[in-house]
Scaffold this motif. Structure first.
Motif, PDB file in Angstrom:
ATOM      1  N   PRO A  53       0.841  -1.198   0.000  1.00  0.00           N
ATOM      2  CA  PRO A  53       0.000   0.000   0.000  1.00  0.00           C
ATOM      3  C   PRO A  53       0.877   1.249   0.000  1.00  0.00           C
ATOM      4  O   PRO A  53       1.907   1.304   0.653  1.00  0.00           O
ATOM      5  CB  PRO A  53      -0.806  -0.104   1.283  1.00  0.00           C
ATOM      6  CG  PRO A  53      -0.356  -1.321   1.977  1.00  0.00           C
ATOM      7  CD  PRO A  53       0.679  -2.006   1.162  1.00  0.00           C
ATOM      8  N   SER A  54       0.448   2.242  -0.777  1.00  0.00           N
ATOM      9  CA  SER A  54       1.250   3.467  -0.835  1.00  0.00           C
ATOM     10  C   SER A  54       0.347   4.678  -0.731  1.00  0.00           C
ATOM     11  O   SER A  54      -0.832   4.634  -1.044  1.00  0.00           O
ATOM     12  CB  SER A  54       2.024   3.523  -2.150  1.00  0.00           C
ATOM     13  OG  SER A  54       1.110   3.528  -3.219  1.00  0.00           O
ATOM     14  N   GLY A  55       0.888   5.769  -0.296  1.00  0.00           N
ATOM     15  CA  GLY A  55       0.187   7.042  -0.248  1.00  0.00           C
ATOM     16  C   GLY A  55      -0.978   7.044   0.730  1.00  0.00           C
ATOM     17  O   GLY A  55      -0.891   6.499   1.820  1.00  0.00           O
ATOM     18  N   GLU A  56      -2.070   7.680   0.324  1.00  0.00           N
ATOM     19  CA  GLU A  56      -3.233   7.838   1.190  1.00  0.00           C
ATOM     20  C   GLU A  56      -3.947   6.524   1.438  1.00  0.00           C
ATOM     21  O   GLU A  56      -4.562   6.334   2.473  1.00  0.00           O
ATOM     22  CB  GLU A  56      -4.208   8.838   0.558  1.00  0.00           C
ATOM     23  CG  GLU A  56      -3.641  10.230   0.426  1.00  0.00           C
ATOM     24  CD  GLU A  56      -4.588  11.135  -0.354  1.00  0.00           C
ATOM     25  OE1 GLU A  56      -5.594  10.642  -0.880  1.00  0.00           O
ATOM     26  OE2 GLU A  56      -4.292  12.329  -0.438  1.00  0.00           O
ATOM     27  N   ASP A  57      -3.866   5.608   0.505  1.00  0.00           N
ATOM     28  CA  ASP A  57      -4.554   4.327   0.643  1.00  0.00           C
ATOM     29  C   ASP A  57      -3.965   3.473   1.757  1.00  0.00           C
ATOM     30  O   ASP A  57      -4.629   2.572   2.265  1.00  0.00           O
ATOM     31  CB  ASP A  57      -4.500   3.538  -0.672  1.00  0.00           C
ATOM     32  CG  ASP A  57      -5.330   4.201  -1.755  1.00  0.00           C
ATOM     33  OD1 ASP A  57      -6.243   4.965  -1.386  1.00  0.00           O
ATOM     34  OD2 ASP A  57      -5.061   3.954  -2.943  1.00  0.00           O
ATOM     35  N   ALA A  58      -2.721   3.719   2.126  1.00  0.00           N
ATOM     36  CA  ALA A  58      -2.084   2.914   3.161  1.00  0.00           C
ATOM     37  C   ALA A  58      -2.776   3.091   4.498  1.00  0.00           C
ATOM     38  O   ALA A  58      -2.868   2.157   5.281  1.00  0.00           O
ATOM     39  CB  ALA A  58      -0.611   3.283   3.275  1.00  0.00           C
ATOM     40  N   ASP A  59      -3.262   4.278   4.781  1.00  0.00           N
ATOM     41  CA  ASP A  59      -3.902   4.537   6.068  1.00  0.00           C
ATOM     42  C   ASP A  59      -5.378   4.153   6.065  1.00  0.00           C
ATOM     43  O   ASP A  59      -5.945   3.886   7.116  1.00  0.00           O
ATOM     44  CB  ASP A  59      -3.771   6.024   6.423  1.00  0.00           C
ATOM     45  CG  ASP A  59      -2.318   6.433   6.596  1.00  0.00           C
ATOM     46  OD1 ASP A  59      -1.506   5.551   6.946  1.00  0.00           O
ATOM     47  OD2 ASP A  59      -2.005   7.617   6.362  1.00  0.00           O
ATOM     48  N   ASP A  60      -6.004   4.124   4.927  1.00  0.00           N
ATOM     49  CA  ASP A  60      -7.449   3.911   4.856  1.00  0.00           C
ATOM     50  C   ASP A  60      -7.750   2.526   4.278  1.00  0.00           C
ATOM     51  O   ASP A  60      -7.929   2.362   3.089  1.00  0.00           O
ATOM     52  CB  ASP A  60      -8.073   5.016   3.977  1.00  0.00           C
ATOM     53  CG  ASP A  60      -9.590   5.052   4.116  1.00  0.00           C
ATOM     54  OD1 ASP A  60     -10.101   4.373   5.031  1.00  0.00           O
ATOM     55  OD2 ASP A  60     -10.232   5.733   3.308  1.00  0.00           O
ATOM     56  N   GLU A  61      -7.821   1.513   5.155  1.00  0.00           N
ATOM     57  CA  GLU A  61      -8.078   0.152   4.699  1.00  0.00           C
ATOM     58  C   GLU A  61      -9.554  -0.065   4.392  1.00  0.00           C
ATOM     59  O   GLU A  61      -9.918  -1.023   3.730  1.00  0.00           O
ATOM     60  CB  GLU A  61      -7.597  -0.852   5.735  1.00  0.00           C
ATOM     61  CG  GLU A  61      -6.090  -0.880   5.847  1.00  0.00           C
ATOM     62  CD  GLU A  61      -5.622  -1.961   6.803  1.00  0.00           C
ATOM     63  OE1 GLU A  61      -6.442  -2.815   7.156  1.00  0.00           O
ATOM     64  OE2 GLU A  61      -4.452  -1.945   7.171  1.00  0.00           O
ATOM     65  N   GLY A  62     -10.449   0.793   4.855  1.00  0.00           N
ATOM     66  CA  GLY A  62     -11.873   0.676   4.583  1.00  0.00           C
ATOM     67  C   GLY A  62     -12.160   0.777   3.097  1.00  0.00           C
ATOM     68  O   GLY A  62     -13.028   0.083   2.574  1.00  0.00           O
ATOM     69  N   ASP A  63     -11.433   1.649   2.390  1.00  0.00           N
ATOM     70  CA  ASP A  63     -11.608   1.781   0.954  1.00  0.00           C
ATOM     71  C   ASP A  63     -11.192   0.506   0.231  1.00  0.00           C
ATOM     72  O   ASP A  63     -11.814   0.115  -0.751  1.00  0.00           O
ATOM     73  CB  ASP A  63     -10.795   2.962   0.411  1.00  0.00           C
ATOM     74  CG  ASP A  63     -11.425   4.308   0.772  1.00  0.00           C
ATOM     75  OD1 ASP A  63     -12.618   4.302   1.140  1.00  0.00           O
ATOM     76  OD2 ASP A  63     -10.730   5.327   0.671  1.00  0.00           O
ATOM     77  N   ASP A  64     -10.123  -0.135   0.717  1.00  0.00           N
ATOM     78  CA  ASP A  64      -9.664  -1.379   0.102  1.00  0.00           C
ATOM     79  C   ASP A  64     -10.732  -2.463   0.221  1.00  0.00           C
ATOM     80  O   ASP A  64     -10.968  -3.211  -0.729  1.00  0.00           O
ATOM     81  CB  ASP A  64      -8.367  -1.868   0.758  1.00  0.00           C
ATOM     82  CG  ASP A  64      -7.167  -1.018   0.350  1.00  0.00           C
ATOM     83  OD1 ASP A  64      -7.273  -0.298  -0.663  1.00  0.00           O
ATOM     84  OD2 ASP A  64      -6.144  -1.083   1.046  1.00  0.00           O
ATOM     85  N   ASP A  65     -11.379  -2.528   1.387  1.00  0.00           N
ATOM     86  CA  ASP A  65     -12.433  -3.522   1.578  1.00  0.00           C
ATOM     87  C   ASP A  65     -13.602  -3.269   0.633  1.00  0.00           C
ATOM     88  O   ASP A  65     -14.163  -4.197   0.059  1.00  0.00           O
ATOM     89  CB  ASP A  65     -12.926  -3.526   3.026  1.00  0.00           C
ATOM     90  CG  ASP A  65     -11.870  -4.055   3.993  1.00  0.00           C
ATOM     91  OD1 ASP A  65     -10.962  -4.780   3.519  1.00  0.00           O
ATOM     92  OD2 ASP A  65     -11.972  -3.753   5.192  1.00  0.00           O
ATOM     93  N   GLU A  66     -13.954  -1.988   0.466  1.00  0.00           N
ATOM     94  CA  GLU A  66     -15.049  -1.645  -0.443  1.00  0.00           C
ATOM     95  C   GLU A  66     -14.668  -1.953  -1.884  1.00  0.00           C
ATOM     96  O   GLU A  66     -15.481  -2.459  -2.658  1.00  0.00           O
ATOM     97  CB  GLU A  66     -15.420  -0.172  -0.298  1.00  0.00           C
ATOM     98  CG  GLU A  66     -16.104   0.155   1.014  1.00  0.00           C
ATOM     99  CD  GLU A  66     -16.327   1.648   1.193  1.00  0.00           C
ATOM    100  OE1 GLU A  66     -16.215   2.403   0.196  1.00  0.00           O
ATOM    101  OE2 GLU A  66     -16.629   2.047   2.313  1.00  0.00           O
ATOM    102  N   ASP A  67     -13.401  -1.657  -2.251  1.00  0.00           N
ATOM    103  CA  ASP A  67     -12.931  -1.958  -3.600  1.00  0.00           C
ATOM    104  C   ASP A  67     -12.938  -3.458  -3.852  1.00  0.00           C
ATOM    105  O   ASP A  67     -13.355  -3.916  -4.909  1.00  0.00           O
ATOM    106  CB  ASP A  67     -11.526  -1.409  -3.829  1.00  0.00           C
ATOM    107  CG  ASP A  67     -11.501   0.112  -3.952  1.00  0.00           C
ATOM    108  OD1 ASP A  67     -12.580   0.703  -4.195  1.00  0.00           O
ATOM    109  OD2 ASP A  67     -10.406   0.692  -3.820  1.00  0.00           O
ATOM    110  N   ASP A  68     -12.470  -4.220  -2.856  1.00  0.00           N
ATOM    111  CA  ASP A  68     -12.456  -5.678  -2.989  1.00  0.00           C
ATOM    112  C   ASP A  68     -13.874  -6.221  -3.144  1.00  0.00           C
ATOM    113  O   ASP A  68     -14.121  -7.106  -3.961  1.00  0.00           O
ATOM    114  CB  ASP A  68     -11.785  -6.331  -1.774  1.00  0.00           C
ATOM    115  CG  ASP A  68     -10.276  -6.135  -1.772  1.00  0.00           C
ATOM    116  OD1 ASP A  68      -9.726  -5.742  -2.823  1.00  0.00           O
ATOM    117  OD2 ASP A  68      -9.650  -6.390  -0.720  1.00  0.00           O
ATOM    118  N   ALA A  69     -14.816  -5.689  -2.379  1.00  0.00           N
ATOM    119  CA  ALA A  69     -16.207  -6.146  -2.467  1.00  0.00           C
ATOM    120  C   ALA A  69     -16.782  -5.810  -3.840  1.00  0.00           C
ATOM    121  O   ALA A  69     -17.477  -6.622  -4.455  1.00  0.00           O
ATOM    122  CB  ALA A  69     -17.050  -5.510  -1.370  1.00  0.00           C
ATOM    123  N   ALA A  70     -16.474  -4.625  -4.337  1.00  0.00           N
ATOM    124  CA  ALA A  70     -16.962  -4.223  -5.659  1.00  0.00           C
ATOM    125  C   ALA A  70     -16.353  -5.103  -6.747  1.00  0.00           C
ATOM    126  O   ALA A  70     -17.050  -5.532  -7.678  1.00  0.00           O
ATOM    127  CB  ALA A  70     -16.648  -2.759  -5.927  1.00  0.00           C
TER     128      ALA A  70
END
Length: 129
Positions: free
Chosen positions: A17-34
């Motif tokens: 993970p790099s940049g802003e996405d490294a701190d916000d794992e909630g977005d990753d979960d939503e992306d994975d679900a999508a």
């Protein structure tokens, strides 16, 4: 990105993970679900296309339940009955089949009327109390 069910090649590292996405794992979960939902939708459509193709092949080969069997490669022809019109035996068979069908429909209808009569639901019938 990776979709569910995809295998990584051996020796291929995952992207850290790099940049802003490294701190916000909630977005990753939503992306994975999508992504998972998108992959499922694609898989469903692919299975549907495959099954429709299989059914078409089964129709052509005469392999569907209730379908009359015919030799593979034989063209579909409709039986018009014209060749049997002059045949007295064929006419007798047709008449016998019609008689059986009439009697069966009559029996079915008489049973239906008996049930309606018992319930008092026939037109013009007075309801008994």
């Amino acid at each position: 990105g990776e979709l569910p069910g995809q295998k990584r090649r051996v020796g291929t590292p995952r992207k850290p993970p790099s940049g802003e996405d490294a701190d916000d794992e909630g977005d990753d979960d939503e992306d994975d679900a999508a992504k998972r939902q998108a992959a499922l939708k694609i898989q469903k459509r692919a299975r549907g296309m495959k099954d429709r193709k299989r059914v078409t092949m089964m129709k052509e080969n005469g392999e569907l339940p209730g379908q009359k069997r015919r030799a593979p490669g034989t063209p579909r022809t409709q039986h018009t009955g014209a060749e049997d019109e002059n045949d007295e035996e064929a006419e007798a068979r047709r008449q016998a089949a019609l008689k059986i069908q009439r009697r069966a429909r009559g029996m079915k209808d008489r049973r239906k009327v008996a049930v309606l009569k018992e319930k008092g639901e026939l037109p013009g019938q007075k309801v008994r109390k």
